[in-house]
Every structure is written in C-alpha cells, then in structure tokens.
Write a protein that holds these residues in place. Structure first.
Motif, short mmCIF file in Angstrom:
data_model
loop_
_atom_site.label_atom_id
_atom_site.label_comp_id
_atom_site.label_asym_id
_atom_site.label_seq_id
_atom_site.Cartn_x
_atom_site.Cartn_y
_atom_site.Cartn_z
N UNK A 1 -38.90 -8.80 38.52
CA UNK A 1 -38.87 -8.43 37.09
C UNK A 1 -38.37 -7.02 36.86
N UNK A 2 -38.72 -6.08 37.75
CA UNK A 2 -38.25 -4.69 37.59
C UNK A 2 -36.73 -4.61 37.69
N UNK A 3 -36.12 -5.44 38.55
CA UNK A 3 -34.66 -5.43 38.71
C UNK A 3 -33.99 -5.96 37.45
N UNK A 4 -34.54 -7.05 36.91
CA UNK A 4 -33.98 -7.62 35.68
C UNK A 4 -34.10 -6.63 34.52
N UNK A 5 -35.22 -5.92 34.50
CA UNK A 5 -35.42 -4.89 33.46
C UNK A 5 -34.35 -3.82 33.56
N UNK A 6 -34.07 -3.33 34.78
CA UNK A 6 -33.10 -2.25 34.94
C UNK A 6 -31.70 -2.70 34.54
N UNK A 7 -31.31 -3.90 34.92
CA UNK A 7 -29.98 -4.40 34.55
C UNK A 7 -29.89 -4.56 33.04
N UNK A 8 -30.96 -5.06 32.42
CA UNK A 8 -30.96 -5.24 30.97
C UNK A 8 -30.87 -3.89 30.26
N UNK A 9 -31.62 -2.90 30.71
CA UNK A 9 -31.55 -1.58 30.10
C UNK A 9 -30.16 -0.97 30.30
N UNK A 10 -29.56 -1.24 31.45
CA UNK A 10 -28.21 -0.75 31.73
C UNK A 10 -27.22 -1.33 30.73
N UNK A 11 -27.31 -2.65 30.52
CA UNK A 11 -26.40 -3.31 29.58
C UNK A 11 -26.64 -2.83 28.14
N UNK A 12 -27.91 -2.64 27.80
CA UNK A 12 -28.23 -2.14 26.45
C UNK A 12 -27.67 -0.74 26.25
N UNK A 13 -27.82 0.11 27.29
CA UNK A 13 -27.28 1.46 27.21
C UNK A 13 -25.77 1.49 27.11
N UNK A 14 -25.11 0.65 27.92
CA UNK A 14 -23.64 0.57 27.90
C UNK A 14 -23.16 0.13 26.52
N UNK A 15 -23.82 -0.87 25.96
CA UNK A 15 -23.44 -1.36 24.63
C UNK A 15 -23.59 -0.27 23.58
N UNK A 16 -24.70 0.47 23.65
CA UNK A 16 -24.94 1.53 22.67
C UNK A 16 -23.90 2.63 22.77
N UNK A 17 -23.61 3.09 23.99
CA UNK A 17 -22.65 4.17 24.18
C UNK A 17 -21.25 3.75 23.71
N UNK A 18 -20.84 2.53 24.04
CA UNK A 18 -19.54 2.05 23.59
C UNK A 18 -19.47 1.98 22.06
N UNK A 19 -20.52 1.51 21.43
CA UNK A 19 -20.54 1.44 19.96
C UNK A 19 -20.49 2.83 19.34
N UNK A 20 -21.20 3.76 19.94
CA UNK A 20 -21.20 5.13 19.40
C UNK A 20 -19.83 5.79 19.58
N UNK A 21 -19.21 5.59 20.73
CA UNK A 21 -17.88 6.16 20.95
C UNK A 21 -16.87 5.59 19.95
N UNK A 22 -16.93 4.28 19.73
CA UNK A 22 -15.94 3.64 18.84
C UNK A 22 -16.11 4.10 17.40
N UNK A 23 -17.30 4.58 17.04
CA UNK A 23 -17.52 5.06 15.67
C UNK A 23 -17.58 6.59 15.61
N UNK A 24 -17.14 7.25 16.70
CA UNK A 24 -17.04 8.72 16.78
C UNK A 24 -18.40 9.41 16.65
N UNK A 25 -19.46 8.72 17.05
CA UNK A 25 -20.80 9.33 17.05
C UNK A 25 -21.07 9.85 18.47
N UNK A 26 -20.38 10.91 18.81
CA UNK A 26 -20.41 11.42 20.18
C UNK A 26 -21.80 11.96 20.57
N UNK A 27 -22.49 12.56 19.63
CA UNK A 27 -23.83 13.05 19.92
C UNK A 27 -24.79 11.93 20.25
#
Length: 446
Positions: free
Chosen positions: A163-189
């Motif tokens: 379960x801890x491994x699945x959690x880490x991969x899920x958090x990784x994907x959630x983080x990647x999605x958030x960063x990509x969305x922020x970059x595409x909308x110029x929310x660099x901070x």
C-alpha cells in the motif's frame, strides 16, 4: 512597462528582420523585484542586489567597497552603508543559482511587487541541501537495483506493491499533474510549491522513512517487497528530479546522473536530464483510495508521536499502542498500514479494537471515530499524568457545556440552519467522547 519596447519589441523586430520568424509567441511579465522593505532598487539608495552576489556570496566589506567605488554623493554613500550593514551584517551567504531561481519563483505566488528577502533565498538553499542529502541517502537503498526502460509499467502491473508503494506512485502522479497544470497556466509559484511539497512531505518525510526497514531486510521472504520498494523509490527519485529540473537545473542534473542504471536503459535513453521528456501524469496510476488510506494512517502516526513526545519517551524505547476505531473503512485502512504505523510511530505493536486494553494508558482522541492509546506501564509517573488529564478536562468541559446551552436555547431549532445544527450535533458528540475518554483515563490511573 518600458521593458516591453526596449527588449521585447526589439527582439521581435530583429527576429522578423533576420529570420522572418517570431522569436517567441508569449511574453510573461513578472512583478517588480524590490528590496525586503518594499523600496525600489536604486543606486542612489544603495540597495541594489546583484544576482551574482547572491549566487556566489559576498562579504559586507565587499558590499561597502562597491559603494565607495560608485558615483554617489558622500552623504548618500554613508546612508547606503548604514542600510547595508543593517540588512547584511554578515554579508550575503552563498546561495547558488538554483536556490535563487527557486526562491524567485516562490515569490510569484503573491502576484504583486516582490519584496526580496535574502533570508528566504537562504531557506531554499537549505532545500537544495535537503534534496542533495535525501537523494544521496536514498541511493544506498537502490545501489544493488537495476532499472529497466519500462520500470513504472512493470511495477504497476506486477501485483507486488505494498500500500505504501501505491500511495507514493499516486502522490507522484498527482504532483506531476498539478505542476504541469500550473506551468501551462503560468502559475510558476504554485508549480514551485507543488514540487517542493511532493519532495518534502511525500517523498522525504513519509516514503523514504517507510522503506528503510523494507530495504534493509534482505531475506528471501522479503525479496518481492524489497524489489517493489526499490522500484518505487527509483521511479520517484528519477521522475521527481525531472519534475524539478526547470526550476533547479544544476543540482537535479548532477543527482540524475548519479542514479543507478544510467547508460543501461537502451538506445532511447537521454544523455542528460535536459534532453529527457518532462513527466506526464498517467491517470490510471492515481489512486484516491491509497492516498485516503495513508491519510488515515498518518493521522494515527501523528497521534502516536504526540503521545510519545508528551511523555518524553526516547526513540530507542518502543511502545505498545491500542486503537479504538469506529469506522470499518478506517479499520481496513489502518490494518493495511500497520507496519508503517509501527515504523514511524516507534511502536512495538499496534492492536486495533482490542478487548484487553490495560488500565495504564495515555490517550489521544483524533476525532469522534478514532482514539489512540499507549501503554504507559513502567514508563511514566501516574500522579503527574492525572494532573495533566485533569487540566485537559477543565479545558474541554466548558466547550461542551456552552455548546449544550446554545443548542438548548429557545428558538434554536427554528432559527438555526439545518447544516449548522448537524455540525453542532457532531461537534458535541466528539466533545462528549473526548470527555468520556479523559475521565476513563483518570479513573484508570487512579
């Protein structure tokens, strides 16, 4: 706004004149960078901060010497020297370009003039150190690991993840999605903050600590769990470094090159992190269930740590915990993370809804669904603990009494909205449960 003409318009005209092509299609205008007191940086004020002085560091003597070599009037030089001595009594510490870049990105969240405080940039230099030390520390866990070009897909389809491994991969994907969305909308901070949070809160503070006992166990029975943990850790490190790279290019390149398996991942393996594709979220690898389950476990871990801290129990001493959990869903979540609770909570054992709870227990009420108890036999002074509990009882009792009076007041049923009444009922139930647990604990100690 004169920057638009002097630089942007000139580059556009030169690009069209020399290549018949636009050099760029988008212009991002950031806020004005001022000093920490909000004053515009000016030579006459002597408060101009040279980025190279932040990157390489600079002594106070050098800062003052630069003022002497300028063309300011003597009166303004003296005032500027006084300000420099106040702002930088020990000079400007060496921060590096990665910390400066990361710090400036963090400031863009506020959306107005940037009052640049070097102390904040120094804070991100410490994050660079944390990133370096954590990655170097994690590399010892994957020193005997050999990654493959399809490692993430193989890991997710292998059916051997904890379960801890699945959690880490899920958090990784959630983080990647958030960063990509922020970059595409110029929310660099926001992109900077999301990547920082992923590394500190998820990877360093949680997952890296959880996999220590798994990786250290080299027994045959633990072979599959160890391989899954190593695979997850390698994926998290590699993808996390690529995620950070545009914001911290130098330290991420250095660490990425040190990951095991470099040069063995086939013809399509990039030679530099600069040439590697930027991470993208794979929706199928996100798991809300895994994240929620870990969230429940982390609340229990926090309560365990709080209990140990309140009784001044050292890390070398493991303690027995008893959990009283009302929600069947939470029971399932905690059961799937018992080993993780034992690892981070420094527990010798974790019993859920046990009938043989000893009387000598310390109690922390997480909410009206979950209570954490720790066996204190041979560890604490019971008389001192009774005083602590009586103090907590005195603080909690008025809140419950006042809420009961409020709910019993005339006109309450007619005037108060239904959602607020439901919230008050739930709050009162939680307070009564807490009072009952405290009174039970006092009785046990007596």
């Amino acid at each position: 706004m004169d920057i638009i003409f002097f630089w942007v318009a000139r580059m556009v005209m030169m690009g069209l004149a020399l290549t018949d092509q636009l050099p760029f299609h988008t212009v991002y205008l950031h806020a004005m960078v001022r000093d920490k007191d909000g004053r515009k940086m000016s030579k006459s004020l002597g408060n101009v901060i040279d980025p190279l002085e932040v990157i390489n560091g600079c002594t106070l003597e050098s800062l003052l010497k630069k003022l002497d070599s300028g063309n300011l009037p003597a009166k303004e030089v003296e005032r500027a020297k006084k300000d420099q001595a106040t702002d930088f009594p020990d000079g400007i510490p060496e921060c590096g370009s990665d910390a400066l870049r990361f710090g400036l990105l963090a400031y863009t969240v506020q959306g107005r003039d940037i009052n640049l405080d070097i102390k904040r940039v120094v804070g991100y230099r410490q994050f660079c150190n944390k990133l370096w030390n954590a990655t170097r520390f994690a590399l010892q866990f994957v020193s005997d690991f050999k990654p493959t070009p399809t490692l993430l897909d193989d890991l997710m389809s292998g059916g051997k993840m904890a379960p801890r491994d699945k959690y880490m991969v899920s958090r990784l994907m959630t983080g990647v999605e958030a960063v990509n969305n922020f970059f595409s909308s110029y929310r660099f901070g926001d992109a900077q903050n999301a990547s920082y949070s992923l590394w500190i809160n998820d990877l360093c503070d949680v997952y890296l600590e959880l996999v220590k006992p798994v990786v250290y166990d080299t027994s045959e029975a633990n072979k599959d769990s160890r391989l899954a943990a190593q695979s997850t850790l390698w994926v998290a490190l590699e993808m996390g470094l690529r995620l950070l790279h545009p914001m911290m290019p130098f330290v991420t390149e250095e660490l990425w090159q040190r990951l095991p398996g470099r040069g063995t991942l086939g013809e399509d393996e990039p030679q530099s992190i600069m040439l590697a594709p930027y991470p993208e979220c794979i929706e199928a690898y996100k798991s809300r269930k895994s994240e929620d389950a870990m969230g429940v476990a982390l609340k229990v871990i926090k309560a365990c740590r709080s209990l140990r801290s309140s009784y001044n129990i050292t890390n070398k001493v493991l303690t027995q915990f008893y959990l009283k959990v009302e929600s069947a869903e939470d029971v399932t979540a905690i059961e799937s993370h018992v080993d993780d609770v034992k690892t981070l909570g420094k527990a010798s054992g974790v019993a859920i809804n046990a009938s043989n709870v000893p009387q000598s227990v310390g109690i922390v009420v997480i909410d009206n669904q979950t209570t954490v108890m720790m066996d204190l036999a041979g560890l604490v002074d019971f008389k001192a603990e009774i005083k602590k509990l009586e103090k907590s009882l005195k603080q909690t009792l008025p809140a419950a009494t006042n809420l009961e009076k409020k709910m019993a007041a005339s006109g309450y049923e007619e005037k108060v909205a239904a959602d607020l009444k439901a919230a008050n009922i739930e709050k009162l139930a939680g307070l009564k449960k807490k009072l009952g647990d405290i009174e039970a604990a006092i009785a046990n100690f007596q």
